[in-house]
Enzyme design. Sequence first.
Site: not given
Length: 397
Positions: A208, A276, A304-306, A323, A337, A341
């Site tokens: 990105n 993602d 993985p969703d850190i 963020f 979010k 999260k």
Amino acid sequence: MLAGKRLLLIIGGGIAAYKALDLIRQARRAGATVTPVLTRAAEEFVTPLSASALAAEKVYRDLFDLTDEAEMGHIELSRSADLVVVAPATADLMGKMAGGLANDLASTLLMATDTPVLIAPAMNVRMWEHPATQRNLATLRGDGVKVVGPDAGEMACGEFGPGRLSAPEAILAAIEAHFADGPLTGRHVLVTSGPTHEPIDPVRYIANRSSGQQGKDIAAALRDLGARVSFVTGPADVAPPEGVEVHRVETAAEMLRAVEAALPADAAVFAAAVADWRVTDAASSKIKKDGSGALPTLSFAENPDILATVSKGAQRPKLVVGFAAETDDVIAHATAKRARKGCDWILANDVSPATGIMGGTENAVTLISEEGAENWPRMGKDAVAARLAARIAEALA
């Protein structure tokens, strides 16, 4: 900034030992008194005369010097300094420190001291990545030893990777950060930054537009308030700040491993723009056109969703900040979010191309917490970082 501070500088044996001479010069220019200690191996790379001349102090080399030991010299040396600095810290020295060995002057000083210790590792990349070195590093961090570097780059042996001694300027910045009397002194903060690169084949990847500037500025602002900062960065456009512990990664999976290895921490700020998805069947060689017009098929899996992993994990920091880079319904998406999260704060920003924020020098964020949404005006990313660091210091007070 170091006026009146006394440094005991232990110089390990390695080609990077020559940089210790420049560190002596810079530390003295900053006002510090530097007492050098050379290991036997260090004398193969720098001379006692050069270290003594630059330090304007006696150089210590021998554990069994009769004059010094009649006055319990190694005990006095180990406790009279304000900070013990080991640069370069070789694999051998780190192993002795972690194992509690004391068979020469340097290792005996390190065992006998009750003074804080800062090490700057330097060694071959394979030695740095060896499980024994990484176990020793974890032990030393657990014992409260501060670490700066190593950097990644080309080695004297011709190999490339992490293991280069940090620049003297970076080591000096870490020394100054140790003595900084700020509201985050004694606190450990983890910061992630930059993009991740998810490989398609050896030459192509998914990424990105993140430059890593906001994460870098946050790490620097936390450092300036006295925090020990572990900085986990993807392949960013900007260089990491000096005076922080840098952990370079490429992929989201590598970033998660580096984050978990850096815990525990008092606070964590997840500013990285993590991909993602990743390609599940990345090619081992470059994908070629065959002239048939057929397009390659790529299969994807979620990364993985850190942020969620750390927010809900056993080693969760007291304060977790995420963020949310959005292009529409910014506040609504970011609020959802934060709840999903499990983090404490979310900094939401609009990264639509028209804003110029992603990859730019300014940011406009909304701080979303349990209390609601707080809009911050558009400002430089360094100003956003300073404001966030101050809020973190308040929350941890």
